[in-house]
Design a protein around this motif. Structure first.
Motif, PDB file in Angstrom:
ATOM      1  N   ASP A 145      23.575  -9.869  13.242  1.00 22.78           N
ATOM      2  CA  ASP A 145      22.764 -10.086  14.322  1.00 22.78           C
ATOM      3  C   ASP A 145      22.066  -8.679  14.815  1.00 22.78           C
ATOM      4  N   TYR A 168      23.814  -6.123  17.001  1.00 25.15           N
ATOM      5  CA  TYR A 168      24.497  -6.863  18.342  1.00 25.15           C
ATOM      6  C   TYR A 168      25.868  -7.427  17.783  1.00 25.15           C
ATOM      7  N   VAL A 196      27.083  -4.280  24.305  1.00 24.30           N
ATOM      8  CA  VAL A 196      27.373  -5.572  23.989  1.00 24.30           C
ATOM      9  C   VAL A 196      28.887  -5.473  24.355  1.00 24.30           C
ATOM     10  N   HIS A 218      30.732  -9.370  23.375  1.00 21.28           N
ATOM     11  CA  HIS A 218      31.437  -9.937  22.182  1.00 21.28           C
ATOM     12  C   HIS A 218      31.343  -8.720  21.273  1.00 21.28           C
ATOM     13  N   PHE A 244      23.037 -19.645  18.576  1.00 21.18           N
ATOM     14  CA  PHE A 244      22.324 -19.612  17.159  1.00 21.18           C
ATOM     15  C   PHE A 244      22.597 -20.920  16.556  1.00 21.18           C
ATOM     16  N   PHE A 256      27.710 -16.744  20.097  1.00 20.49           N
ATOM     17  CA  PHE A 256      26.389 -16.517  19.253  1.00 20.49           C
ATOM     18  C   PHE A 256      26.816 -16.621  17.765  1.00 20.49           C
ATOM     19  N   GLN A 280      30.220 -12.837  15.622  1.00 18.64           N
ATOM     20  CA  GLN A 280      30.467 -12.228  17.096  1.00 18.64           C
ATOM     21  C   GLN A 280      31.210 -12.952  17.977  1.00 18.64           C
ATOM     22  N   ARG A 318      21.790  -0.698  29.226  1.00 18.52           N
ATOM     23  CA  ARG A 318      21.435  -2.017  29.361  1.00 18.52           C
ATOM     24  C   ARG A 318      22.678  -2.847  28.893  1.00 18.52           C
ATOM     25  N   ASP A 338      24.336  -6.093  27.521  1.00 18.80           N
ATOM     26  CA  ASP A 338      23.836  -7.501  26.883  1.00 18.80           C
ATOM     27  C   ASP A 338      24.584  -8.783  27.495  1.00 18.80           C
ATOM     28  N   VAL A 339      23.694  -9.788  27.614  1.00 16.76           N
ATOM     29  CA  VAL A 339      24.295 -11.003  28.022  1.00 16.76           C
ATOM     30  C   VAL A 339      25.452 -10.794  29.033  1.00 16.76           C
ATOM     31  N   GLU A 366      21.162  -7.888  31.383  1.00 21.64           N
ATOM     32  CA  GLU A 366      20.377  -9.043  30.445  1.00 21.64           C
ATOM     33  C   GLU A 366      21.084 -10.430  31.440  1.00 21.64           C
ATOM     34  N   HIS A 407      12.649  -7.193  22.108  1.00 24.77           N
ATOM     35  CA  HIS A 407      13.013  -7.707  20.733  1.00 24.77           C
ATOM     36  C   HIS A 407      13.445  -8.964  20.487  1.00 24.77           C
ATOM     37  N   ASP A 408      13.658  -9.883  21.647  1.00 26.69           N
ATOM     38  CA  ASP A 408      13.853 -11.217  21.138  1.00 26.69           C
ATOM     39  C   ASP A 408      12.602 -12.300  21.850  1.00 26.69           C
ATOM     40  N   ARG A 440      11.749 -14.425  16.855  1.00 30.21           N
ATOM     41  CA  ARG A 440      12.083 -13.250  17.216  1.00 30.21           C
ATOM     42  C   ARG A 440      11.590 -12.171  16.346  1.00 30.21           C
ATOM     43  N   ARG A 487       9.729  -7.773  15.624  1.00 24.19           N
ATOM     44  CA  ARG A 487      10.586  -7.012  14.840  1.00 24.19           C
ATOM     45  C   ARG A 487       9.995  -6.270  13.732  1.00 24.19           C
TER      46      ARG A 487
HETATM   47  C1  NOJ Z   1      20.761 -10.697  23.454  1.00 23.02           C
HETATM   48  C2  NOJ Z   1      20.283  -9.896  22.905  1.00 23.02           C
HETATM   49  O1  NOJ Z   1      18.954  -9.567  23.351  1.00 23.02           O
HETATM   50  C3  NOJ Z   1      19.899 -10.554  21.424  1.00 23.02           C
HETATM   51  O2  NOJ Z   1      18.970  -9.675  20.544  1.00 23.02           O
HETATM   52  C4  NOJ Z   1      21.197 -10.922  20.666  1.00 23.02           C
HETATM   53  O3  NOJ Z   1      21.114 -11.690  19.598  1.00 23.02           O
HETATM   54  C5  NOJ Z   1      22.213 -11.621  21.761  1.00 23.02           C
HETATM   55  N1  NOJ Z   1      22.060 -10.872  23.161  1.00 23.02           N
HETATM   56  C6  NOJ Z   1      23.719 -11.494  21.327  1.00 23.02           C
HETATM   57  O4  NOJ Z   1      24.188 -10.198  21.341  1.00 23.02           O
END
Ligand code: NOJ
Length: 540
Positions: A58, A61, A98, A101, A141, A160, A164, A194, A196-197, A238, A312-313, A398, A402
């Motif tokens: 990913d 990530y 991150v 995970h 996903f 995810f 992961q 930052r 992540d999730v 996030e 980026h998403d 996404r 990119r």
């Molecule tokens: C959020 C990230 O911005 C994304 O790009 C990623 O796929 C997922 N979290 C899983 O880490």
């Protein structure tokens, strides 16, 4: 006032920013080579998407070593040089962490999955279920969120991709390990994170709780206390499940949690409730006004907002809610103006500042994103036809964000001399940084001005501290608001659509501060052309 309340953050997706060793993939030296450009733009924080060691299921990530860099990006020495060179230009680094995970190739998971008595087994979420899936939970996903681990005959959780596996935050050593990682990077001289999730970390699978588990805020507080609190860092979580109420908790001015969060409420407006992001749905401007207004009102002196259209998403905003054809320049500037005069910390995603657009990938083999590729498989199975699937991918995939950064009109947009890992958008021939630099009418110079307004101008305090008032709330095409502080007032008027707006009774003002059209004539009332935006100043 905290320094990051007047900061502007620039997000770099390193894979697609600048390649200097000609391996088709961006690298740290590439970022260093472009720091002067970022200084010119005027930003003072870089949010760097993951550059750690990773098998790239990913795109980073999925981290296999938080203490090392992915070889394709460079070495730890390169990273130290980046931190140093950025600082020399008054730019700070914000690392992407991150913590929900790891990669399945992380040492912890390799150990954890080898034997249920292994010390690391509790680091992850395993379920023994006699060879039957523990639940029908789907991963983000697609497909099941549970994967069989043959060595122990248990299932492990992955919200995810399969690569992961989710960490078990209820196990104290996991939390301590994450804090060690943060402290390692703080010691290296980075100035922010930052996360992540982050709203998924306190999941409780025994009670089917995934987001916002009851221990979420205690864990964040504990993490802050053991790492960044009192260190003057900028932190952003996030949180796809956030509401304004939750945003207040996360960004409480007592600094017990984060500086701010990414609240996606506005981004989710073109997704119908209960449907997927791929099911296209029009944006309702009135709802957008209400949503942003609520965030501005509720967090005033009670928290802090992040301001963003892109990352980026997400698809490119000029293609999403602007007009990337006839009015690309005007609408890109209008959207930027709308956001940058609000209260909060703005985030600019690489290429947004030159009006980069979505990319229409014609062939399936040109797509790279695991999310899009899985979605195609799933929707084909469900009987969707390929053209409708591709329509969704063109709008929301996404990979739109990119494609390589468009530096100039030379081969591969000046990103690399070799064929990039993902196709360039062919419009780089006309849309690129070099053609916009120093052109006063360009999108780039408009962004530069917006950043200057917030960071250096006389209006800086109004922008950072002023009250927010929506005006013309029910107007179907106009997004307008006023910011006031100590007798100074800024009025921001944005025509959101390809239409003309006439406001014959519009009150007078003292000065026109900014416009996205070359010639703004404001003699008889106010007339706004398609996507026109203006900012007015008055003393109160
Ligand atoms: C959020 C990230 O911005 C994304 O790009 C990623 O796929 C997922 N979290 C899983 O880490």
């Amino acid at each position: 006032m905290e320094w990051w309340k007047k900061a502007v953050v620039y997000q770099i997706y390193p894979r697609s920013f600048m390649d200097t060793n000609q391996d088709s993939i961006g690298d740290i030296q590439g970022i260093i080579s472009r720091l002067d450009y970022l200084k010119y733009l005027g930003i003072n924080v870089i949010w760097l998407c993951p550059v750690y060691a990773s098998p790239n299921e990913d795109n980073g990530y999925d981290i296999s070593d938080y203490y090392d860099l992915s070889k394709e990006y460079g070495s730890m020495k390169d990273m130290e040089e980046l931190i140093f060179e950025a600082k020399k230009r008054d730019i700070f680094l914000m690392m992407d962490i991150v913590a929900n995970h790891t990669s399945k190739e992380h040492r912890w998971f390799i150990e954890a999955s080898s034997d249920e008595n292994n010390l690391y087994h509790e680091y992850y979420v395993f379920k023994d279920n006699n060879g039957v899936l523990p639940s029908d939970l789907q991963s983000v996903f697609l497909d099941s969120a549970w994967e069989l681990n043959p060595a122990t005959n248990e299932y492990y959780l992955h919200l995810f991709a399969k690569g992961q596996p989710d960490l078990n935050w209820h196990h104290e050593p996991v939390r301590k390990s994450i804090y060690d990682i943060l402290n390692f990077w703080i010691d290296k001289g980075i100035k922010g994170f930052r996360f992540d999730v982050i709203d998924l970390i306190a999941k409780d699978m025994d009670h089917d709780i995934i987001g916002d588990g009851p221990l979420l805020h205690p864990y964040i507080k504990e993490m802050a206390k053991n790492t960044f609190k009192d260190k003057d860092l900028i932190t952003v979580g996030e949180t796809w499940g956030a509401t304004v109420e939750k945003a207040k908790m996360y960004s409480n001015p007592d600094h017990s949690e984060f500086s701010m969060i990414f609240n996606f409420a506005h981004i989710l407006l073109d997704q119908e409730e209960g449907k997927e992001k791929w099911d296209l749905y029009p944006l309702d401007l009135i709802k957008l006004k209400q949503t942003l207004n609520e965030q501005q009102q509720e967090l005033y002196q009670a928290g802090w907002n992040s301001l963003f259209w892109n990352n980026h998403d997400l698809p490119r905003i000029v293609s999403r809610w602007g007009n990337d054809q006839e009015y690309r320049v005007e609408s890109a500037k209008m959207l930027a103006t709308l956001l940058h005069f609000m209260q909060g910390t703005p985030y600019i995603y690489q290429g947004e500042e030159i009006g980069m657009t979505n990319m229409k990938f014609e062939n399936l083999e040109d797509l790279r994103d695991i999310e899009s590729l899985n979605m195609i498989k799933q929707r084909l199975k469900l009987g969707y036809d390929l053209p409708s699937i591709m329509k969704s991918i063109h709008a929301k995939g996404r990979d739109n964000a990119r494609t390589p950064y468009q530096w100039n009109n030379k081969v591969y947009a000046g990103f690399s001399e070799e064929k990039p890992w993902i196709k360039c958008n062919p419009n780089y021939v006309t849309i690129n940084m070099e053609s916009q630099k120093n052109d006063p009418d360009s999108i780039l110079e408009h962004y530069k001005t917006l950043i200057w307004f917030r960071r250096k101008s006389l209006y800086s305090d109004v922008i950072a501290r002023g009250t927010f008032k929506l005006i013309y709330q029910d107007h179907p095409d106009l997004f307008a608001y006023q910011r006031s502080y100590q007798g100074k007032c800024l009025t921001v008027l944005c025509n959101f659509h390809n239409t003309r707006i006439s406001l014959p009774d519009f009150v007078s003002h003292e000065r026109l501060l900014l416009s996205n059209y070359k010639d703004s004539n404001m003699t008889k009332g106010l007339n706004l052309r398609p996507y026109e935006s203006i900012v007015l100043f008055s003393n109160q």
